[in-house]
Design a protein around this motif. Structure first.
Motif, PDB file in Angstrom:
ATOM      1  N   GLY A 131       0.808  -1.069   0.044  1.00 25.03           N
ATOM      2  CA  GLY A 131       0.096   0.084  -0.054  1.00 25.03           C
ATOM      3  C   GLY A 131       0.761   1.304   0.011  1.00 25.03           C
ATOM      4  O   GLY A 131       0.443   2.388  -0.609  1.00 25.03           O
ATOM      5  N   GLU A 132       1.944   1.004   0.695  1.00 25.16           N
ATOM      6  CA  GLU A 132       2.950   2.180   0.519  1.00 25.16           C
ATOM      7  C   GLU A 132       4.363   1.808   0.380  1.00 25.16           C
ATOM      8  O   GLU A 132       4.591   0.755   0.489  1.00 25.16           O
ATOM      9  N   ARG A 133       4.940   2.713  -0.621  1.00 28.69           N
ATOM     10  CA  ARG A 133       6.202   2.642  -1.208  1.00 28.69           C
ATOM     11  C   ARG A 133       7.183   1.888   0.145  1.00 28.69           C
ATOM     12  O   ARG A 133       7.175   2.719   1.049  1.00 28.69           O
ATOM     13  N   ALA A 134       7.721   1.076  -0.193  1.00 32.06           N
ATOM     14  CA  ALA A 134       8.751   0.140   0.939  1.00 32.06           C
ATOM     15  C   ALA A 134      10.128  -0.019   0.294  1.00 32.06           C
ATOM     16  O   ALA A 134      10.093  -0.432  -0.720  1.00 32.06           O
ATOM     17  N   TYR A 135      11.077   0.995   0.826  1.00 30.44           N
ATOM     18  CA  TYR A 135      12.435   0.602   0.517  1.00 30.44           C
ATOM     19  C   TYR A 135      13.262   0.595   1.733  1.00 30.44           C
ATOM     20  O   TYR A 135      13.323   1.651   2.464  1.00 30.44           O
ATOM     21  N   GLN A 136      14.018  -0.558   1.900  1.00 26.96           N
ATOM     22  CA  GLN A 136      14.789  -0.592   2.988  1.00 26.96           C
ATOM     23  C   GLN A 136      14.277  -0.391   4.444  1.00 26.96           C
ATOM     24  O   GLN A 136      14.865   0.316   5.160  1.00 26.96           O
ATOM     25  N   VAL A 137      12.886  -0.956   4.349  1.00 26.94           N
ATOM     26  CA  VAL A 137      12.095  -0.837   5.710  1.00 26.94           C
ATOM     27  C   VAL A 137      12.618  -2.126   6.578  1.00 26.94           C
ATOM     28  O   VAL A 137      13.099  -3.150   6.122  1.00 26.94           O
ATOM     29  N   SER A 138      12.416  -1.847   7.871  1.00 28.56           N
ATOM     30  CA  SER A 138      12.585  -2.943   8.939  1.00 28.56           C
ATOM     31  C   SER A 138      11.481  -3.789   9.038  1.00 28.56           C
ATOM     32  O   SER A 138      10.277  -3.375   8.535  1.00 28.56           O
ATOM     33  N   GLU A 139      11.753  -4.971   9.480  1.00 28.52           N
ATOM     34  CA  GLU A 139      10.609  -6.049   9.690  1.00 28.52           C
ATOM     35  C   GLU A 139       9.302  -5.453  10.823  1.00 28.52           C
ATOM     36  O   GLU A 139       8.400  -5.637  10.392  1.00 28.52           O
ATOM     37  N   LYS A 140       9.989  -4.763  11.627  1.00 27.80           N
ATOM     38  CA  LYS A 140       9.116  -4.304  12.641  1.00 27.80           C
ATOM     39  C   LYS A 140       8.273  -3.163  11.925  1.00 27.80           C
ATOM     40  O   LYS A 140       6.787  -3.025  12.598  1.00 27.80           O
ATOM     41  N   ASP A 141       8.575  -2.416  11.015  1.00 29.68           N
ATOM     42  CA  ASP A 141       7.732  -1.508  10.183  1.00 29.68           C
ATOM     43  C   ASP A 141       7.051  -2.061   9.235  1.00 29.68           C
ATOM     44  O   ASP A 141       6.246  -1.285   8.396  1.00 29.68           O
ATOM     45  N   ALA A 142       7.163  -3.171   8.675  1.00 30.02           N
ATOM     46  CA  ALA A 142       6.632  -3.753   7.541  1.00 30.02           C
ATOM     47  C   ALA A 142       5.170  -3.960   7.382  1.00 30.02           C
ATOM     48  O   ALA A 142       4.576  -3.252   6.329  1.00 30.02           O
ATOM     49  N   TRP A 143       4.592  -4.142   8.321  1.00 28.22           N
ATOM     50  CA  TRP A 143       3.044  -4.096   8.323  1.00 28.22           C
ATOM     51  C   TRP A 143       2.348  -2.936   7.848  1.00 28.22           C
ATOM     52  O   TRP A 143       1.220  -2.904   6.978  1.00 28.22           O
ATOM     53  N   SER A 179      -2.807 -16.847 -12.267  1.00 28.79           N
ATOM     54  CA  SER A 179      -2.715 -16.013 -10.889  1.00 28.79           C
ATOM     55  C   SER A 179      -4.131 -15.537 -10.397  1.00 28.79           C
ATOM     56  O   SER A 179      -4.172 -14.247 -10.431  1.00 28.79           O
ATOM     57  N   PRO A 180      -4.989 -16.380 -10.223  1.00 31.66           N
ATOM     58  CA  PRO A 180      -6.163 -15.896  -9.637  1.00 31.66           C
ATOM     59  C   PRO A 180      -5.947 -15.424  -8.588  1.00 31.66           C
ATOM     60  O   PRO A 180      -5.292 -15.971  -7.545  1.00 31.66           O
ATOM     61  N   ILE A 181      -6.660 -14.234  -8.092  1.00 37.82           N
ATOM     62  CA  ILE A 181      -6.612 -13.601  -6.831  1.00 37.82           C
ATOM     63  C   ILE A 181      -7.943 -13.070  -6.540  1.00 37.82           C
ATOM     64  O   ILE A 181      -8.574 -12.672  -7.260  1.00 37.82           O
ATOM     65  N   GLY A 182      -8.160 -12.899  -5.004  1.00 38.75           N
ATOM     66  CA  GLY A 182      -9.378 -12.164  -4.659  1.00 38.75           C
ATOM     67  C   GLY A 182     -10.051 -13.286  -3.682  1.00 38.75           C
ATOM     68  O   GLY A 182      -9.344 -13.556  -2.896  1.00 38.75           O
ATOM     69  N   PRO A 183     -11.449 -12.962  -3.089  1.00 39.24           N
ATOM     70  CA  PRO A 183     -12.364 -12.251  -4.132  1.00 39.24           C
ATOM     71  C   PRO A 183     -12.280 -10.675  -3.665  1.00 39.24           C
ATOM     72  O   PRO A 183     -12.762  -9.822  -4.217  1.00 39.24           O
ATOM     73  N   VAL A 184     -11.689 -10.502  -2.399  1.00 38.64           N
ATOM     74  CA  VAL A 184     -11.501  -9.112  -1.897  1.00 38.64           C
ATOM     75  C   VAL A 184     -10.291  -8.912  -1.302  1.00 38.64           C
ATOM     76  O   VAL A 184      -9.503  -9.843  -1.134  1.00 38.64           O
ATOM     77  N   LEU A 185      -9.906  -7.696  -1.086  1.00 37.78           N
ATOM     78  CA  LEU A 185      -8.550  -7.290  -0.041  1.00 37.78           C
ATOM     79  C   LEU A 185      -8.977  -6.931   1.253  1.00 37.78           C
ATOM     80  O   LEU A 185      -9.849  -6.080   1.276  1.00 37.78           O
ATOM     81  N   VAL A 186      -8.296  -7.657   2.241  1.00 33.93           N
ATOM     82  CA  VAL A 186      -8.769  -7.344   3.537  1.00 33.93           C
ATOM     83  C   VAL A 186      -7.493  -6.537   4.158  1.00 33.93           C
ATOM     84  O   VAL A 186      -6.448  -7.063   4.230  1.00 33.93           O
ATOM     85  N   THR A 187      -7.728  -5.358   4.783  1.00 35.78           N
ATOM     86  CA  THR A 187      -6.706  -4.915   5.341  1.00 35.78           C
ATOM     87  C   THR A 187      -6.331  -5.538   6.706  1.00 35.78           C
ATOM     88  O   THR A 187      -7.101  -6.313   7.242  1.00 35.78           O
ATOM     89  N   PRO A 188      -4.800  -5.516   7.066  1.00 36.87           N
ATOM     90  CA  PRO A 188      -4.477  -6.165   8.291  1.00 36.87           C
ATOM     91  C   PRO A 188      -5.037  -5.988   9.642  1.00 36.87           C
ATOM     92  O   PRO A 188      -5.152  -7.294  10.234  1.00 36.87           O
ATOM     93  N   ASP A 189      -5.694  -4.935   9.610  1.00 36.00           N
ATOM     94  CA  ASP A 189      -6.274  -4.642  11.265  1.00 36.00           C
ATOM     95  C   ASP A 189      -7.714  -5.439  11.181  1.00 36.00           C
ATOM     96  O   ASP A 189      -8.044  -5.485  12.071  1.00 36.00           O
ATOM     97  N   GLU A 190      -8.165  -6.127  10.013  1.00 35.74           N
ATOM     98  CA  GLU A 190      -9.441  -6.764  10.198  1.00 35.74           C
ATOM     99  C   GLU A 190      -9.065  -8.291  10.765  1.00 35.74           C
ATOM    100  O   GLU A 190     -10.102  -8.819  11.276  1.00 35.74           O
ATOM    101  N   PHE A 191      -7.915  -8.651  11.095  1.00 38.56           N
ATOM    102  CA  PHE A 191      -7.389  -9.990  11.543  1.00 38.56           C
ATOM    103  C   PHE A 191      -7.042 -10.136  13.051  1.00 38.56           C
ATOM    104  O   PHE A 191      -6.295  -8.976  13.216  1.00 38.56           O
ATOM    105  N   SER A 192      -7.413 -11.022  13.733  1.00 41.24           N
ATOM    106  CA  SER A 192      -7.016 -10.869  15.043  1.00 41.24           C
ATOM    107  C   SER A 192      -5.377 -11.250  15.164  1.00 41.24           C
ATOM    108  O   SER A 192      -4.647 -10.560  15.914  1.00 41.24           O
ATOM    109  N   ASP A 193      -4.925 -11.961  14.231  1.00 38.78           N
ATOM    110  CA  ASP A 193      -3.528 -12.190  13.596  1.00 38.78           C
ATOM    111  C   ASP A 193      -3.248 -12.485  12.528  1.00 38.78           C
ATOM    112  O   ASP A 193      -3.453 -13.455  12.135  1.00 38.78           O
ATOM    113  N   PRO A 194      -2.851 -11.486  11.685  1.00 37.19           N
ATOM    114  CA  PRO A 194      -2.656 -11.520  10.324  1.00 37.19           C
ATOM    115  C   PRO A 194      -1.412 -12.553   9.991  1.00 37.19           C
ATOM    116  O   PRO A 194      -1.291 -12.833   8.796  1.00 37.19           O
TER     117      PRO A 194
END
Length: 280
Positions: A131-143, A179-194
């Motif tokens: 969702g946001e450009r990522a370059y040389q990001v840390s694992e803790k900031d990746a989500w 490469s079938p994908i879908g049916p929706v895109l779900v943001t990480p905050d929707e999961f108790s543990d993504p």
């Protein structure tokens, strides 16, 4: 938040209802789902103030892939220990095995897939969308660089993939519809543990794969960190994170997909792909 492509248009999804984003935003955001990812922080701030339940009903026949033309599509091989073992690899990899899939192979969650040969294998996968450009990001900031998660199939024509002297992973995994994908895109905050989601696939009711993403050798945050250490990850990029054990090539005797069947791929909290298979 859940978003999808309904009748080719970007929609906010709530159950069986879909809110048209372009109309609801008075044209602030495009109807083309691919165009929202470069505006992801702005879009999510706006979407959080909306009521998707005010949308219109839709059917599976109206649903397409959440996005069609990512700039980059990454695939990760041997990223579950059991799959690594069934592939005959003695030790799990110490760094991700990365290949690419070409964007022209992307298709929708319910689209028919043509099998080009009798050597096409199944590989259900969790797919992360940047969702946001990522370059040389840390694992803790990746989500925070991940827009969301969706279901994917990394279909693989094994004869082409393994033709030597150097394996052709990208070609073998990039036929139209692979490469079938879908049916929706779900943001990480929707999961108790993504980082711990059940996933699996079946053909005509027979379970072929059954796993959990907690068993990934390299998690989504680690993959984002390792990939972005080398090159920028761009908004809308896809990462096919790897498949659990149970693929057809590793079976004895080997087994592959057949025309006239339906491949169903499921991930907890996201939904399912249901792709009818036909011959050439």
């Amino acid at each position: 938040m859940r978003i999808g492509r309904i009748d080719g248009r970007l929609k906010l999804i709530s159950g069986e209802l879909a809110l048209d984003v372009e109309a609801a935003s008075d044209g602030r955001f495009s109807a083309d789902p691919d165009q929202v990812f470069p505006l992801w922080p702005e879009f999510t701030a706006w979407a959080g103030r909306q009521s998707p339940g005010e949308g219109e009903p839709f059917t599976a026949a109206q649903v397409g892939p959440p996005l069609l033309w990512p700039a980059q599509v990454f695939g990760i091989g041997l990223n579950y220990r059991a799959h690594s073992e069934e592939a005959g690899v003695a030790k799990p990899p110490t760094s991700p095995a990365v290949f690419t899939k070409f964007a022209s192979s992307i298709t929708g969650p319910y689209d028919t897939v043509t099998l080009p040969s009798d050597k096409v294998d199944w590989e259900v996968e969790l797919v992360a969308v940047i969702g946001e450009r990522a370059y040389q990001v840390s694992e803790k900031d990746a989500w925070r660089h991940v827009a969301g998660l969706t279901v994917g199939q990394d279909l693989s024509e094994r004869a082409v993939q393994l033709t030597g002297p150097v394996p052709q992973f990208s070609l073998g995994k990039s036929y139209p519809g692979f490469s079938p994908i879908g049916p929706v895109l779900v943001t990480p905050d929707e999961f108790s543990d993504p980082d711990d989601l059940a996933l699996g696939c079946a053909v005509d009711g027979e379970t072929l794969q059954d796993g959990r993403t907690k068993d990934l050798i390299f998690s989504v945050p680690e993959l984002v960190a390792r990939l972005s250490a080398v090159l920028p990850l761009l908004p809308g990029d896809l990462i096919f994170t790897g498949t659990p054990s149970g693929v057809g090539m590793a079976r004895d005797p080997q087994r592959y997909l057949k025309p006239g069947t339906t491949l169903v791929s499921t991930i907890e909290g996201i939904g399912e792909l249901r792709n009818p298979l036909v011959g050439p």
